[in-house]
Design an enzyme around this catalytic site. Structure first.
Site, PDB file in Angstrom:
ATOM      1  N   ASN A  19       0.997  -1.096  -0.011  1.00  0.00           N
ATOM      2  CA  ASN A  19      -0.042  -0.142  -0.012  1.00  0.00           C
ATOM      3  C   ASN A  19       0.980   1.173   0.044  1.00  0.00           C
ATOM      4  O   ASN A  19       1.949   0.875  -0.210  1.00  0.00           O
ATOM      5  CB  ASN A  19      -1.064   0.058   1.217  1.00  0.00           C
ATOM      6  CG  ASN A  19      -0.001  -0.033   2.496  1.00  0.00           C
ATOM      7  OD1 ASN A  19       0.782   0.701   2.649  1.00  0.00           O
ATOM      8  ND2 ASN A  19      -0.859  -0.628   3.552  1.00  0.00           N
ATOM      9  N   TYR A 155      -4.321  -3.009  -4.592  1.00  0.00           N
ATOM     10  CA  TYR A 155      -2.910  -2.863  -4.121  1.00  0.00           C
ATOM     11  C   TYR A 155      -2.143  -2.376  -5.311  1.00  0.00           C
ATOM     12  O   TYR A 155      -2.150  -2.654  -6.351  1.00  0.00           O
ATOM     13  CB  TYR A 155      -2.220  -3.909  -3.397  1.00  0.00           C
ATOM     14  CG  TYR A 155      -2.946  -4.048  -1.945  1.00  0.00           C
ATOM     15  CD1 TYR A 155      -2.015  -3.697  -0.929  1.00  0.00           C
ATOM     16  CD2 TYR A 155      -4.287  -4.660  -1.701  1.00  0.00           C
ATOM     17  CE1 TYR A 155      -2.636  -3.749   0.566  1.00  0.00           C
ATOM     18  CE2 TYR A 155      -4.546  -4.775  -0.457  1.00  0.00           C
ATOM     19  CZ  TYR A 155      -3.863  -4.408   0.673  1.00  0.00           C
ATOM     20  OH  TYR A 155      -4.461  -4.320   2.024  1.00  0.00           O
ATOM     21  N   MET A 182      -9.584   0.449  -3.242  1.00  0.00           N
ATOM     22  CA  MET A 182      -8.443   0.509  -4.086  1.00  0.00           C
ATOM     23  C   MET A 182      -7.386   1.108  -3.163  1.00  0.00           C
ATOM     24  O   MET A 182      -7.678   2.226  -2.605  1.00  0.00           O
ATOM     25  CB  MET A 182      -8.424   0.908  -5.281  1.00  0.00           C
ATOM     26  CG  MET A 182      -8.735   2.277  -5.556  1.00  0.00           C
ATOM     27  SD  MET A 182      -8.887   2.601  -7.513  1.00  0.00           S
ATOM     28  CE  MET A 182      -6.930   2.808  -7.677  1.00  0.00           C
ATOM     29  N   ASP A 212      -8.085   4.277  -0.504  1.00  0.00           N
ATOM     30  CA  ASP A 212      -7.437   4.323   1.022  1.00  0.00           C
ATOM     31  C   ASP A 212      -5.967   4.738   0.698  1.00  0.00           C
ATOM     32  O   ASP A 212      -5.000   4.149  -0.090  1.00  0.00           O
ATOM     33  CB  ASP A 212      -7.388   2.666   1.391  1.00  0.00           C
ATOM     34  CG  ASP A 212      -6.892   2.422   2.609  1.00  0.00           C
ATOM     35  OD1 ASP A 212      -6.398   3.351   3.383  1.00  0.00           O
ATOM     36  OD2 ASP A 212      -7.007   1.321   3.107  1.00  0.00           O
ATOM     37  N   GLU A 238     -10.319   7.212   2.675  1.00  0.00           N
ATOM     38  CA  GLU A 238      -9.641   6.507   3.732  1.00  0.00           C
ATOM     39  C   GLU A 238      -8.555   6.812   4.229  1.00  0.00           C
ATOM     40  O   GLU A 238      -7.560   6.704   3.375  1.00  0.00           O
ATOM     41  CB  GLU A 238      -9.896   4.917   3.797  1.00  0.00           C
ATOM     42  CG  GLU A 238      -9.295   3.982   4.975  1.00  0.00           C
ATOM     43  CD  GLU A 238      -9.841   2.746   4.653  1.00  0.00           C
ATOM     44  OE1 GLU A 238     -10.727   2.326   3.741  1.00  0.00           O
ATOM     45  OE2 GLU A 238      -8.805   1.771   5.132  1.00  0.00           O
ATOM     46  N   HIS A 321     -12.197  -2.971   9.720  1.00  0.00           N
ATOM     47  CA  HIS A 321     -11.384  -3.142   9.027  1.00  0.00           C
ATOM     48  C   HIS A 321     -10.837  -4.570   9.372  1.00  0.00           C
ATOM     49  O   HIS A 321     -11.367  -5.158  10.337  1.00  0.00           O
ATOM     50  CB  HIS A 321      -9.960  -2.456   9.537  1.00  0.00           C
ATOM     51  CG  HIS A 321      -8.752  -2.986   8.904  1.00  0.00           C
ATOM     52  ND1 HIS A 321      -7.973  -3.860   9.722  1.00  0.00           N
ATOM     53  CD2 HIS A 321      -8.110  -2.798   7.898  1.00  0.00           C
ATOM     54  CE1 HIS A 321      -6.773  -4.177   9.183  1.00  0.00           C
ATOM     55  NE2 HIS A 321      -6.622  -3.567   7.915  1.00  0.00           N
TER      56      HIS A 321
HETATM   57  O1  OAA Z   1      -3.323  -2.186   3.288  1.00  0.00           O
HETATM   58  C1  OAA Z   1      -3.820  -2.408   4.450  1.00  0.00           C
HETATM   59  O2  OAA Z   1      -2.878  -2.209   5.510  1.00  0.00           O
HETATM   60  C2  OAA Z   1      -4.997  -2.911   4.694  1.00  0.00           C
HETATM   61  C3  OAA Z   1      -5.910  -1.546   5.076  1.00  0.00           C
HETATM   62  O3  OAA Z   1      -5.525  -0.460   5.141  1.00  0.00           O
HETATM   63  C4  OAA Z   1      -7.212  -1.896   4.807  1.00  0.00           C
HETATM   64  O4  OAA Z   1      -8.013  -3.069   4.622  1.00  0.00           O
HETATM   65  O5  OAA Z   1      -8.132  -0.943   4.844  1.00  0.00           O
HETATM   66 MG    MG Z   2      -7.315   0.834   5.332  1.00  0.00          MG
END
Ligand code: OAA
Ligand code: MG
Length: 388
Positions: A19, A155, A182, A212, A238, A321
């Site tokens: 991420n 991702y 995403m 996110d 997010e 989450h």
């Molecule tokens: O990529 C991550 O750490 C997971 C994440 O933020 C989510 O599921 O919202």
């Molecule tokens: Mg997240």
């Protein structure tokens, strides 16, 4: 009734995804089994727990501090008044003895893993699903029959092209999802907006796509992305900034009208309360994502929900989450707004029971006592392999 054996192991969920903040190349989880001397319908009651992705296995804290407290406790001190079942609240107090307040670190994750296994046992002893048990103890007696879930993914992969992102989103729709999420913030704004547009093209409407940033942005960048995203009207924006930067969240909300989401990295009711006090989150549209496993378990999550109510929030604004079945039971039993899902990534910990496919973005809960892991073959294989 007593706990007769405690087994914990570290399991890799490493993958080449990233991420905006972390790579998952070394990601792992702790799995835990609590064996008991209780038998229901000819089966020994065993409770299972594990932590959600994003925080690592907690073997050190579990083995050195929290599991010894559980082992050393007087068995009767862990039981409900009736003496024939565990009491998650009394167990929580045993685990947290001699722990100072604040500075939660990741002990909240270790405690959450144990708490998950304890609730699995409590519901199995009562021979009902955790969702049913929660609805009876804390709700109006009936859990929601189905829970809205969205497919989290999108991702950054090495060399991943827009076409691969579109394929991934299409795959989620084929699996029965309507809404997806995403990642953003891992590449410059213009490039991310191209990715967002491509994903919207597949899911059909921006209101079905959340984005996110995983806490990546400083205030200026958070605002630049807010301006870039605003015309699309995505489902939510997010974790724009650091999860504990309530001033940033509050100022963002003054500039960005559509829904914001945050909370997955708040691990206590005190942190959640500070978000509600100072983060400028709006009870009519924003989404709270505290994860019951990462934040000291369901015992603490119930305290978080109390704080929400005191601040005028409905539990329907909570979409935890983690994408795990524990949170799915909690969402159904306590009537939250939905639950995250990882249909492909983090397998076999993501996704739900084998017998309850996602249909039109909704998932039912299996009629299985406890959290329902026994109806998830690949996950049970992992438990059996590592925990006997
Ligand atoms: O990529 C991550 O750490 C997971 C994440 O933020 C989510 O599921 O919202
Ligand atoms: Mg997240």
């Amino acid at each position: 009734m007593r706990i007769t054996d405690i087994r914990e192991a570290r399991v890799s969920i490493a993958s080449d995804i990233a991420n905006a903040y972390i790579s998952f190349a070394k990601m792992d989880v702790s799995v835990l089994a609590l064996y008991t001397d209780a038998w229901v319908d000819g089966r020994q009651v065993v409770g299972y727990g594990f932590n959600s992705n994003g925080r690592y296995a907690q073997s050190g804290l579990l083995q050195e501090r929290f599991l010894p407290r559980l082992r050393d406790a007087e068995p009767a001190s862990l039981l409900a008044e009736s003496g024939d079942n565990l009491d998650p609240f009394r167990i929580w107090d045993v685990l947290m003895a001699n722990e100072k307040p604040g500075g939660h670190g990741e002990r909240s994750v270790a405690v959450g893993i144990i708490d998950m296994a304890v609730w699995d046992i409590v519901a199995k002893v009562e021979n009902r699903s955790l969702a049913q048990l929660l609805a009876e103890r804390y709700g109006d007696g009936e859990p929601d029959p189905r829970v809205p879930v969205y497919a989290a993914g999108g991702y950054y992969y090495p060399g991943k092209q827009i076409s691969a992102l579109k394929d991934e989103m299409r795959d989620y729709l084929d699996l029965g999802y309507i809404c997806t999420k995403m990642k953003i913030g891992g590449v410059p704004l213009a490039e991310d907006l191209g990715r967002v547009e491509a994903a919207i093209e597949v899911v059909g409407d921006a209101s079905r796509l959340a984005v996110d940033a995983n806490g990546r942005f400083d205030f200026r960048t958070a605002l630049a992305f807010a301006d870039g995203l605003a015309p699309y009207g995505v489902r939510w924006y997010e974790e724009a900034g650091d999860p504990l930067d309530y001033a940033l969240q509050q100022q963002l909300g003054e500039h960005y009208d559509p829904p914001m989401a945050t909370g997955e990295n708040l691990f206590s009711h005190q942190d959640a309360r500070n978000l509600l006090r100072y983060g400028g989150m709006r009870a009519d549209r924003d989404i709270l994502q505290m994860d019951p496993v990462l934040s000291y378990g369901l015992v603490e999550y119930l305290r978080i929900l109390d704080e929400l109510r005191k601040h005028g929030w409905s539990p329907r604004q909570c979409i935890p989450h983690g994408g795990h079945q524990f949170a799915l039971n909690i969402a159904a039993g306590l009537k939250l707004g939905g639950n995250e899902s990882y249909p492909r990534v983090f397998a076999p910990f993501g996704g739900f029971a084998d017998s309850t496919p996602v249909e039109e973005g909704l998932v039912a809960l299996p009629d299985v006592p406890g959290i329902g892991f026994e109806d998830k073959r690949e996950l049970m294989k992992v438990f059996k392999e590592h925990l006997g």
